[in-house]
Design a protein around this motif. Structure first.
Motif, mmCIF file in Angstrom:
data_model
loop_
_atom_site.group_PDB
_atom_site.id
_atom_site.type_symbol
_atom_site.label_atom_id
_atom_site.label_comp_id
_atom_site.label_asym_id
_atom_site.label_seq_id
_atom_site.Cartn_x
_atom_site.Cartn_y
_atom_site.Cartn_z
ATOM 1 N N ARG A 218 41.179 15.910 -0.968
ATOM 2 C CA ARG A 218 41.600 14.545 -1.335
ATOM 3 C C ARG A 218 41.795 14.490 -2.850
ATOM 4 N N GLU A 219 42.959 14.054 -3.289
ATOM 5 C CA GLU A 219 43.190 13.897 -4.730
ATOM 6 C C GLU A 219 42.185 12.859 -5.231
ATOM 7 N N ASN A 220 41.558 13.152 -6.376
ATOM 8 C CA ASN A 220 40.357 12.400 -6.733
ATOM 9 C C ASN A 220 40.482 11.678 -8.062
ATOM 10 N N SER A 221 41.662 11.703 -8.682
ATOM 11 C CA SER A 221 41.722 11.170 -10.050
ATOM 12 C C SER A 221 42.756 10.074 -10.245
ATOM 13 N N GLU A 222 43.633 9.849 -9.241
ATOM 14 C CA GLU A 222 44.666 8.831 -9.477
ATOM 15 C C GLU A 222 44.885 7.982 -8.221
ATOM 16 N N ASP A 223 46.112 7.457 -8.033
ATOM 17 C CA ASP A 223 46.422 6.619 -6.880
ATOM 18 C C ASP A 223 45.867 5.191 -7.105
ATOM 19 N N ILE A 224 46.126 4.321 -6.184
ATOM 20 C CA ILE A 224 45.652 2.932 -6.236
ATOM 21 C C ILE A 224 44.125 2.874 -6.379
ATOM 22 N N TYR A 225 43.454 3.960 -6.015
ATOM 23 C CA TYR A 225 41.996 4.082 -6.032
ATOM 24 C C TYR A 225 41.432 4.175 -7.445
ATOM 25 N N ALA A 226 42.298 4.497 -8.429
ATOM 26 C CA ALA A 226 41.800 4.731 -9.796
ATOM 27 C C ALA A 226 41.312 3.439 -10.450
ATOM 28 N N GLY A 227 41.646 2.297 -9.879
ATOM 29 C CA GLY A 227 41.100 1.041 -10.396
ATOM 30 C C GLY A 227 41.937 0.413 -11.496
ATOM 31 N N VAL A 228 43.260 0.653 -11.484
ATOM 32 C CA VAL A 228 44.127 -0.039 -12.440
ATOM 33 C C VAL A 228 44.570 -1.328 -11.752
ATOM 34 N N GLU A 229 43.881 -2.420 -12.033
ATOM 35 C CA GLU A 229 44.217 -3.662 -11.339
ATOM 36 C C GLU A 229 43.805 -4.879 -12.169
ATOM 37 N N TRP A 230 44.452 -5.998 -11.895
ATOM 38 C CA TRP A 230 44.172 -7.233 -12.623
ATOM 39 C C TRP A 230 43.896 -8.352 -11.633
ATOM 40 N N GLN A 231 42.921 -9.171 -12.009
ATOM 41 C CA GLN A 231 42.432 -10.215 -11.102
ATOM 42 C C GLN A 231 43.359 -11.427 -11.083
ATOM 43 N N GLU A 232 43.492 -11.999 -9.925
ATOM 44 C CA GLU A 232 44.290 -13.222 -9.733
ATOM 45 C C GLU A 232 43.811 -14.314 -10.705
ATOM 46 N N GLY A 233 44.774 -15.021 -11.268
ATOM 47 C CA GLY A 233 44.435 -16.173 -12.096
ATOM 48 C C GLY A 233 44.151 -15.862 -13.563
ATOM 49 N N THR A 234 44.129 -14.572 -13.943
ATOM 50 C CA THR A 234 43.809 -14.239 -15.344
ATOM 51 C C THR A 234 45.097 -14.192 -16.179
ATOM 52 N N PRO A 235 44.977 -14.340 -17.505
ATOM 53 C CA PRO A 235 46.160 -14.211 -18.360
ATOM 54 C C PRO A 235 46.812 -12.827 -18.221
ATOM 55 N N GLU A 236 45.964 -11.796 -17.979
ATOM 56 C CA GLU A 236 46.498 -10.417 -17.872
ATOM 57 C C GLU A 236 47.411 -10.285 -16.655
ATOM 58 N N VAL A 237 46.979 -10.855 -15.531
ATOM 59 C CA VAL A 237 47.807 -10.687 -14.321
ATOM 60 C C VAL A 237 49.099 -11.489 -14.472
ATOM 61 N N LYS A 238 49.001 -12.619 -15.167
ATOM 62 C CA LYS A 238 50.202 -13.430 -15.386
ATOM 63 C C LYS A 238 51.214 -12.629 -16.224
ATOM 64 N N LYS A 239 50.672 -11.917 -17.225
ATOM 65 C CA LYS A 239 51.530 -11.114 -18.098
ATOM 66 C C LYS A 239 52.252 -10.013 -17.291
ATOM 67 N N ILE A 240 51.495 -9.349 -16.446
ATOM 68 C CA ILE A 240 52.069 -8.264 -15.630
ATOM 69 C C ILE A 240 53.133 -8.834 -14.677
ATOM 70 N N ILE A 241 52.795 -9.953 -14.034
ATOM 71 C CA ILE A 241 53.723 -10.525 -13.056
ATOM 72 C C ILE A 241 54.982 -11.032 -13.773
ATOM 73 N N ASP A 242 54.803 -11.658 -14.924
ATOM 74 C CA ASP A 242 55.974 -12.115 -15.687
ATOM 75 C C ASP A 242 56.849 -10.930 -16.080
ATOM 76 N N PHE A 243 56.214 -9.854 -16.532
ATOM 77 C CA PHE A 243 56.959 -8.646 -16.912
ATOM 78 C C PHE A 243 57.760 -8.105 -15.708
ATOM 79 N N LEU A 244 57.081 -8.006 -14.574
ATOM 80 C CA LEU A 244 57.749 -7.456 -13.392
ATOM 81 C C LEU A 244 58.932 -8.337 -12.976
#
Ligand SMILES: NC(=O)C1=CN([C@@H]2O[C@H](COP(=O)(O)OP(=O)(O)OC[C@H]3O[C@@H](n4cnc5c(N)ncnc54)[C@H](OP(=O)(O)O)[C@@H]3O)[C@@H](O)[C@H]2O)C=CC1
Ligand SMILES: O=C(O)CCC(=O)C(=O)O
Ligand SMILES: [Mg+2]
Length: 431
Positions: free
Chosen positions: A153-179
């Motif tokens: 099992r690849e152990n260092s990347e993928d959605i499992y690596a924990g790169v994520e932003w919580q709903e309702g935060t300024p960070e997630v708004k920034k990412i969603i606006d960018f996308l």
């Protein structure tokens, strides 16, 4: 010696070294261990006694492990107010080979997984989990003995690596606006209330994992390596994993492998008969078959046709699901060992597939088999094969005698249910 902030240095033993691509293991190697949370202390206590007894039996005092406790999780927090002390990372780096119990990760908030953090910090890019049947173990399938797979099992990347932003935060708004505004993404169904996770999958990450799986398969006389992916849907991550895996096999192992990618090219140029003939010839010549399957189909085929699968190379999240599913097929998570390994630096942290099973914590109840078999993998990795063999056959004998912990006892006729510690004793008695 590392410059520790909290820890005293080991008082005995010598460091394992990794030189010229192989481990140099002294007779008294320092092996750091993390007890773990929940049922961790129960299973660790039993396992450590089994390990020491087997080393003593095999080498009569000439060799001995110098155990060195390091901390992570609740015990580390209680002692040092740190969940994963820097000292622990230093010790695991310095002493190369270590073993750990499970660590708790809260769901939905709180600290991120310490287990994942350890794998990332030490760049342990392979999570290797062998799944085989032990005679007599209760299983929910008719032919559990047909399951004999080793998951890479690849152990260092993928959605499992924990790169994520919580709903309702300024960070997630920034990412969603960018996308939406800069990348013209129109497929976020509820942009105002979404959390976002990112799934990085790289060529390097895929290649080092698939290379390790193929090397393992060749060194151990395995018949096939299967790339398990969901590349029909996630084309540039899971689909790329498949393509990069095939390309690597053909570039670095062309004389030793036959890939389904080659099969498809022959079929296209010369037809199905020619492609089938080429594969049969490759098999007759003892070549390793490198093939692929889509993850959902794989999960049904491991139940219906397990004998067709051997070494499995897959991404991080798929590997997590597949590990528990296959463990269940051969009798459950109580005997599912694993290792996190960097095959380039030699660093390895051995650990069970299961978690902390908190409802059983402190009851001396759960099966220590997974951590004991993780120790077997560790001794094999260290080249102490005699110890590994002693423990494996003594554990097989305990199951044969039907002296087992609750998880097996509840599914076996005529079993004697024993505690974690007593199962350890039985293994020692059987050596
Ligand atoms: N590498 C690691 O350290 C891992 C840590 N975790 C963490 O562990 C915590 C608990 O996770 P959870 O999802 O409950 O999964 P667990 O694997 O801890 O437990 C799920 C179930 O598996 C069975 N089980 C687990 N361990 C044993 C054992 N040694 N012997 C027999 N049966 C066992 C029990 O089944 P039953 O109820 O049928 O008796 C248990 O209720 C979470 O915080 C999670 O993040 C999870 C996985 C790996
Ligand atoms: O880190 C965790 O809490 C869970 C990890 C896990 O399930 C695994 O690695 O199999
Ligand atoms: Mg898991």
């Amino acid at each position: 010696m590392p410059d520790f902030k909290h820890y005293a240095n080991p008082t005995s033993g010598e460091a394992i070294r990794f030189e010229g691509g192989s481990l140099k293991v002294p007779d008294h190697p320092i092996v750091p261990f993390i007890e773990g949370d929940g049922t961790g202390p129960d299973i660790w206590r039993a396992a450590q006694r089994v390990f020491d007894a087997a080393v003593e039996k095999a080498y009569g005092g000439k060799r001995k492990i110098a155990w060195y406790e390091v901390y992570a999780g609740e015990k580390a927090f209680n002692k040092f107010q740190e969940w994963l002390p820097e000292d622990t990372l230093k010790a695991l780096t310095e002493y190369i080979v270590s073993i750990k119990g499970p660590l708790t990760t809260p769901v939905g908030g709180g600290i991120r997984s310490l287990n994942v953090a350890l794998r990332q910090e030490l760049d342990l890019f392979v999570c290797q989990r062998p799944v085989r049947y032990f005679n007599g173990v209760p299983s929910p399938v008719k032919r559990p003995e047909q399951v004999d797979m080793v998951i890479f099992r690849e152990n260092s990347e993928d959605i499992y690596a924990g790169v994520e932003w919580q709903e309702g935060t300024p960070e997630v708004k920034k990412i969603i606006d960018f996308l939406r505004n800069e990348m013209a993404v129109k497929k976020i169904r509820f942009p105002e209330t979404s959390g976002i996770g990112v799934k990085p999958v790289s060529k390097e990450g895929t290649e080092r994992l698939v290379r390790a799986a193929i090397n393992y398969a060749l060194e151990n006389g395995r018949k096939s390596v299967t790339l398990v992916h969901k590349g029909n849907i996630m084309k540039f991550t899971e689909g790329a994993f498949k393509s990069w895996g095939y390309e690597l096999a053909e570039r670095e192992f062309s004389d030793k492998t036959f890939t389904w990618s080659e099969y498809d090219r022959i079929k296209e140029a010369q037809g199905t008969d020619a492609a089938n003939k080429a594969q049969q010839e490759a098999e007759a010549a003892g070549k390793l078959i490198v093939k692929d399957v889509i993850a959902d189909a794989f999960l049904q085929q491991i139940l219906t046709r397990p004998a067709e699968y051997d070494v499995i190379a897959t991404l991080n999240l798929n590997g997590d699901y597949v590990s528990d599913a296959l463990a269940a097929q051969v009798g459950g998570i109580g005997i599912a060992p694993g290792a996190n390994i960097n095959y380039e630096s030699g660093h390895a942290v051995f650990e069970a597939t299961h978690g902390t099973a908190p409802k059983y914590a402190g009851l001396d109840k759960v099966n220590p088999g997974s951590v004991i078999l993780s120790g077997v993998m560790m001794f094999e990795y260290m080249g102490w094969q005699e110890v590994a063999d002693l423990i494996t056959s003594a554990l097989e004998k305990a199951i044969d005698q039907k002296v087992v912990t609750y998880d097996f006892a509840r599914l076996m006729d005529g079993a004697t249910e024993v505690k974690t510690s007593e199962f350890g004793n039985q293994i020692i008695k059987n050596m």
